[in-house]
Design a protein around this motif. Structure first.
Motif, mmCIF file in Angstrom:
data_model
loop_
_atom_site.group_PDB
_atom_site.id
_atom_site.type_symbol
_atom_site.label_atom_id
_atom_site.label_comp_id
_atom_site.label_asym_id
_atom_site.label_seq_id
_atom_site.Cartn_x
_atom_site.Cartn_y
_atom_site.Cartn_z
ATOM 1 N N LYS A 197 0.818 -1.215 0.000
ATOM 2 C CA LYS A 197 0.000 0.000 0.000
ATOM 3 C C LYS A 197 0.851 1.265 0.000
ATOM 4 N N GLU A 198 1.960 1.230 0.724
ATOM 5 C CA GLU A 198 2.801 2.408 0.793
ATOM 6 C C GLU A 198 3.449 2.714 -0.560
ATOM 7 N N LEU A 199 3.835 1.674 -1.291
ATOM 8 C CA LEU A 199 4.387 1.904 -2.619
ATOM 9 C C LEU A 199 3.309 2.354 -3.600
ATOM 10 N N SER A 200 2.059 1.976 -3.357
ATOM 11 C CA SER A 200 0.952 2.509 -4.157
ATOM 12 C C SER A 200 0.907 4.023 -4.029
ATOM 13 N N LEU A 201 1.027 4.500 -2.787
ATOM 14 C CA LEU A 201 1.019 5.939 -2.533
ATOM 15 C C LEU A 201 2.227 6.613 -3.172
ATOM 16 N N VAL A 202 3.387 5.981 -3.065
ATOM 17 C CA VAL A 202 4.605 6.552 -3.640
ATOM 18 C C VAL A 202 4.445 6.734 -5.151
ATOM 19 N N TYR A 203 3.872 5.745 -5.822
ATOM 20 C CA TYR A 203 3.709 5.844 -7.272
ATOM 21 C C TYR A 203 2.777 6.997 -7.629
ATOM 22 N N ASP A 204 1.589 7.005 -7.038
ATOM 23 C CA ASP A 204 0.608 8.026 -7.399
ATOM 24 C C ASP A 204 1.044 9.422 -6.967
ATOM 25 N N LEU A 205 1.588 9.540 -5.772
ATOM 26 C CA LEU A 205 2.016 10.858 -5.304
ATOM 27 C C LEU A 205 3.263 11.326 -6.051
ATOM 28 N N GLY A 206 4.094 10.390 -6.506
ATOM 29 C CA GLY A 206 5.238 10.781 -7.324
ATOM 30 C C GLY A 206 4.784 11.480 -8.597
ATOM 31 N N ASN A 207 3.732 10.959 -9.215
ATOM 32 C CA ASN A 207 3.162 11.606 -10.395
ATOM 33 C C ASN A 207 2.616 12.983 -10.047
ATOM 34 N N ALA A 208 1.952 13.087 -8.890
ATOM 35 C CA ALA A 208 1.369 14.367 -8.470
ATOM 36 C C ALA A 208 2.445 15.405 -8.194
ATOM 37 N N TYR A 236 -0.340 8.744 9.357
ATOM 38 C CA TYR A 236 0.614 7.800 9.958
ATOM 39 C C TYR A 236 1.219 8.378 11.239
ATOM 40 N N LYS A 237 0.402 9.113 11.991
ATOM 41 C CA LYS A 237 0.940 9.782 13.185
ATOM 42 C C LYS A 237 1.508 8.809 14.213
ATOM 43 N N ASP A 238 1.012 7.579 14.236
ATOM 44 C CA ASP A 238 1.543 6.569 15.153
ATOM 45 C C ASP A 238 2.696 5.769 14.550
ATOM 46 N N GLN A 239 2.989 6.042 13.286
ATOM 47 C CA GLN A 239 4.084 5.351 12.591
ATOM 48 C C GLN A 239 4.871 6.387 11.776
ATOM 49 N N PRO A 240 5.515 7.323 12.436
ATOM 50 C CA PRO A 240 6.198 8.404 11.715
ATOM 51 C C PRO A 240 7.269 7.923 10.748
ATOM 52 N N GLU A 241 7.874 6.776 11.045
ATOM 53 C CA GLU A 241 8.903 6.263 10.142
ATOM 54 C C GLU A 241 8.315 5.850 8.796
ATOM 55 N N VAL A 242 7.051 5.385 8.817
ATOM 56 C CA VAL A 242 6.379 5.017 7.566
ATOM 57 C C VAL A 242 6.059 6.277 6.766
ATOM 58 N N ALA A 243 5.575 7.313 7.447
ATOM 59 C CA ALA A 243 5.271 8.580 6.779
ATOM 60 C C ALA A 243 6.514 9.139 6.095
ATOM 61 N N GLU A 244 7.639 9.136 6.802
ATOM 62 C CA GLU A 244 8.867 9.688 6.230
ATOM 63 C C GLU A 244 9.356 8.859 5.058
ATOM 64 N N ALA A 245 9.167 7.550 5.119
ATOM 65 C CA ALA A 245 9.559 6.695 3.995
ATOM 66 C C ALA A 245 8.731 7.043 2.761
ATOM 67 N N ILE A 246 7.423 7.169 2.920
ATOM 68 C CA ILE A 246 6.542 7.500 1.793
ATOM 69 C C ILE A 246 6.924 8.849 1.202
ATOM 70 N N ILE A 247 7.079 9.844 2.055
ATOM 71 C CA ILE A 247 7.379 11.199 1.582
ATOM 72 C C ILE A 247 8.712 11.252 0.851
ATOM 73 N N ASN A 248 9.726 10.654 1.420
ATOM 74 C CA ASN A 248 11.044 10.716 0.799
ATOM 75 C C ASN A 248 11.120 9.915 -0.489
ATOM 76 N N LEU A 249 10.555 8.710 -0.500
ATOM 77 C CA LEU A 249 10.585 7.909 -1.719
ATOM 78 C C LEU A 249 9.788 8.580 -2.834
ATOM 79 N N THR A 250 8.702 9.261 -2.458
ATOM 80 C CA THR A 250 7.916 10.018 -3.436
ATOM 81 C C THR A 250 8.749 11.141 -4.034
ATOM 82 N N LYS A 251 9.468 11.861 -3.197
ATOM 83 C CA LYS A 251 10.305 12.964 -3.681
ATOM 84 C C LYS A 251 11.428 12.459 -4.588
ATOM 85 N N PHE A 252 12.067 11.351 -4.200
ATOM 86 C CA PHE A 252 13.138 10.805 -5.027
ATOM 87 C C PHE A 252 12.612 10.405 -6.395
#
Length: 262
Positions: A197-208, A236-252
């Protein structure tokens, strides 16, 4: 790809995908994520006639100078809702049964794209883009930064027979905004599946992110991306490491795509 499709076959595949997704979303979605096409249809008032439909569609369009933090938050929320509330595994299994599809490869050939089933898939895709940068040192640094998030993403992997869903073509034309500020997704011709699911977000948000950087004024793009990030961190307030992974991978991912197109 392990198969070849004629232009006619590919066009039919796109059309079938659009029809299937719009047909199934209502059945398998328990939250607010619906196609913009369904939103327009639901607001049709026979007393108003066809012009009412046109008017409602127009109201959902936004000019580029209207995009900012609120639109970023709304888009992120819609994509998060899709990952949280769409029963993707059940939907895909039903489609496979109804169409006599037996394997994942056959599913990809006949219906859905296959996006980033696992972190290695994300890295393989990224490396192809990075190789086109023509800067081995920069590509190596980016690849190393991406690898730092491997453990987090792999820890979120779905089971072998479970699926997540990807819109596949997020851009400013495929997202509509209602008057109350909600974002609705339309245009499912490139929809696909993953097993993360997290990589789903990375793909779509990367396009955005790519769309925002290329089409908006710099401050607007910054605000739009900040809105997306804020919504991801809240979710992902209870899993900040997941949020940061999604955000950073999206930016890359978006950075590599943008530089690759320059």
């Amino acid at each position: 790809n392990e198969w070849d499709l004629t232009p006619e076959e590919e066009a039919m595949r796109w059309l079938n995908r659009e029809i299937l997704v719009n047909e199934k979303l209502g059945k398998f979605t328990t939250g607010d994520t619906v196609s913009a096409d369904e939103l327009v249809q639901a607001n049709r008032d026979p007393k108003e006639g066809s012009m009412f439909l046109v008017k409602r569609t127009k109201e959902q369009e936004k000019q580029l100078d209207q995009y900012g933090e609120a639109e970023g938050k709304a888009l992120a929320k819609s994509l998060l809702d899709m990952q949280t509330n769409l029963q993707a595994t059940e939907m895909i299994n039903e489609i496979m049964t109804e169409n006599g599809i037996k394997t994942k490869l056959e599913m990809e050939q006949k219906v859905f794209e296959d996006y980033f089933d696992h972190f290695d898939g994300y890295m393989d895709n990224s490396k192809v883009i990075l190789e086109e940068l023509g800067d081995e040192e920069l590509a190596g640094r980016l690849e190393g930064r991406m690898e730092k998030f491997r453990d987090v993403i792999e820890g979120r992997q779905l089971g072998e027979d479970e699926y997540s869903f990807v819109h596949g073509n997020i851009n400013f034309d495929s997202v509509k905004y209602s008057k109350d500020g909600r974002a609705y997704l339309s245009d499912w011709q490139r929809a696909g599946k993953t097993q993360n699911k997290e990589l789903s977000l990375v793909y779509d948000l990367g396009n955005a992110f790519q769309e925002a950087v290329e089409k908006l004024e710099p401050k607007q793009a910054e605000n739009f991306i900040s809105g997306v990030e804020a919504e991801i961190r809240t979710h992902y307030k209870d899993q900040p490491e997941v949020a940061e992974a999604i955000i950073n991978l999206t930016k890359f991912r978006s950075f590599a795509m943008i530089v690759n197109e320059v």
